[in-house]
Motif scaffolding. Structure first.
Motif, PDB file in Angstrom:
ATOM      1  N   ILE A  24     -33.432 -23.655  -0.395  1.00 22.77           N
ATOM      2  CA  ILE A  24     -33.450 -22.654  -0.937  1.00 22.77           C
ATOM      3  C   ILE A  24     -33.837 -22.927  -2.259  1.00 22.77           C
ATOM      4  O   ILE A  24     -33.335 -23.890  -3.071  1.00 22.77           O
ATOM      5  CB  ILE A  24     -32.060 -21.689  -0.934  1.00 22.77           C
TER       6      ILE A  24
ATOM      7  N   MET B 168     -30.136 -26.718  -2.092  1.00 14.70           N
ATOM      8  CA  MET B 168     -30.628 -25.847  -2.915  1.00 14.70           C
ATOM      9  C   MET B 168     -31.375 -26.377  -4.151  1.00 14.70           C
ATOM     10  O   MET B 168     -30.863 -27.657  -4.645  1.00 14.70           O
ATOM     11  CB  MET B 168     -28.974 -25.467  -3.573  1.00 14.70           C
TER      12      MET B 168
ATOM     13  N   GLU C 282     -32.728 -25.051  -8.099  1.00 13.16           N
ATOM     14  CA  GLU C 282     -32.665 -24.047  -8.876  1.00 13.16           C
ATOM     15  C   GLU C 282     -33.921 -24.418  -9.796  1.00 13.16           C
ATOM     16  O   GLU C 282     -33.975 -25.218 -10.592  1.00 13.16           O
ATOM     17  CB  GLU C 282     -31.431 -23.763  -9.876  1.00 13.16           C
TER      18      GLU C 282
ATOM     19  N   GLN D 206     -27.486 -18.767   0.928  1.00 13.86           N
ATOM     20  CA  GLN D 206     -26.798 -19.900   1.314  1.00 13.86           C
ATOM     21  C   GLN D 206     -25.633 -19.855   2.035  1.00 13.86           C
ATOM     22  O   GLN D 206     -25.523 -20.369   2.961  1.00 13.86           O
ATOM     23  CB  GLN D 206     -26.305 -20.492  -0.195  1.00 13.86           C
TER      24      GLN D 206
ATOM     25  N   CYS E  92     -28.824 -16.999  -9.973  1.00 15.09           N
ATOM     26  CA  CYS E  92     -29.094 -15.675  -9.084  1.00 15.09           C
ATOM     27  C   CYS E  92     -28.156 -15.247  -7.883  1.00 15.09           C
ATOM     28  O   CYS E  92     -27.795 -16.377  -7.211  1.00 15.09           O
ATOM     29  CB  CYS E  92     -30.447 -15.696  -8.853  1.00 15.09           C
TER      30      CYS E  92
ATOM     31  N   ASN F 116     -29.306 -16.090  -4.094  1.00 12.96           N
ATOM     32  CA  ASN F 116     -29.304 -17.598  -3.778  1.00 12.96           C
ATOM     33  C   ASN F 116     -27.990 -17.969  -3.080  1.00 12.96           C
ATOM     34  O   ASN F 116     -27.727 -18.363  -1.865  1.00 12.96           O
ATOM     35  CB  ASN F 116     -29.272 -18.622  -4.798  1.00 12.96           C
ATOM     36  N   TYR F 117     -26.942 -17.333  -3.567  1.00 13.85           N
ATOM     37  CA  TYR F 117     -25.387 -17.465  -3.020  1.00 13.85           C
ATOM     38  C   TYR F 117     -25.559 -16.711  -1.618  1.00 13.85           C
ATOM     39  O   TYR F 117     -24.900 -17.255  -0.666  1.00 13.85           O
ATOM     40  CB  TYR F 117     -24.533 -17.156  -4.074  1.00 13.85           C
TER      41      TYR F 117
ATOM     42  N   PHE G 282     -38.075 -14.783  -5.061  1.00 15.39           N
ATOM     43  CA  PHE G 282     -37.167 -15.681  -5.276  1.00 15.39           C
ATOM     44  C   PHE G 282     -35.776 -15.083  -4.705  1.00 15.39           C
ATOM     45  O   PHE G 282     -35.686 -13.848  -5.017  1.00 15.39           O
ATOM     46  CB  PHE G 282     -36.717 -16.392  -6.685  1.00 15.39           C
ATOM     47  N   PRO G 283     -35.035 -15.825  -3.876  1.00 13.05           N
ATOM     48  CA  PRO G 283     -35.217 -17.379  -3.625  1.00 13.05           C
ATOM     49  C   PRO G 283     -36.125 -17.248  -2.500  1.00 13.05           C
ATOM     50  O   PRO G 283     -36.335 -16.129  -1.536  1.00 13.05           O
ATOM     51  CB  PRO G 283     -33.835 -17.408  -2.897  1.00 13.05           C
TER      52      PRO G 283
ATOM     53  N   GLY H  71     -34.333 -21.168  -5.965  1.00 14.01           N
ATOM     54  CA  GLY H  71     -34.394 -19.893  -6.435  1.00 14.01           C
ATOM     55  C   GLY H  71     -33.909 -20.005  -8.107  1.00 14.01           C
ATOM     56  O   GLY H  71     -33.743 -21.182  -8.572  1.00 14.01           O
TER      57      GLY H  71
END
Length: 129
Positions: free
Chosen positions: A25, A50, A52, A38, A31, A34-35, A83-84, A27
């Protein structure tokens, strides 16, 4: 948009990271999307890498995308970048909306299995006599 994103990811030096990850991911810093992506993937036991990106990267992507739209004569709509960005098996899937859509139609789990991110769990029982 996908071509623009792939060029920017190549410039950022992320290609080796994407190639080395089964699920990744990319992102914006901090943000919540993203979470969400995930947590969805982790709920399926696929643990993504991940990455960023900086706000400078986001601003550059936004400028490039909107400049392209303006040059094509589309003055009505300006967009933020995608994004992501989610990669499964080195393939760009798209954003969170695309990830959810793939999951809803039942194609996400087979894609994750094909990429080697999750395995089919087989439970064997051994009975002794």
């Amino acid at each position: 948009m996908e071509q623009l994103l792939m060029v920017a990811i190549k410039e950022e030096g992320l290609i080796p990271i994407v190639e080395g990850s089964m699920v990744m991911i990319v992102g914006r810093r901090g943000c919540h999307m993203n979470y969400v992506a995930q947590r969805l993937l982790e709920g399926l036991k696929a643990y993504p890498t991940m990455y960023e990106v900086s706000e400078e990267f986001v601003a550059r992507m936004t400028l490039m995308r909107n400049l392209g739209r303006t040059l094509r004569g589309d003055y009505n709509t300006l967009f933020a970048p995608l994004f992501p960005a989610i990669f499964i098996g080195e393939k760009l899937i798209g954003g969170l909306d695309q990830l959810i859509a793939i999951h809803v139609i039942g194609k996400l789990i087979p894609m994750l299995k094909e990429a080697g991110a999750i395995w089919l769990r087989v439970v064997c029982y051994i009975f002794s006599i």
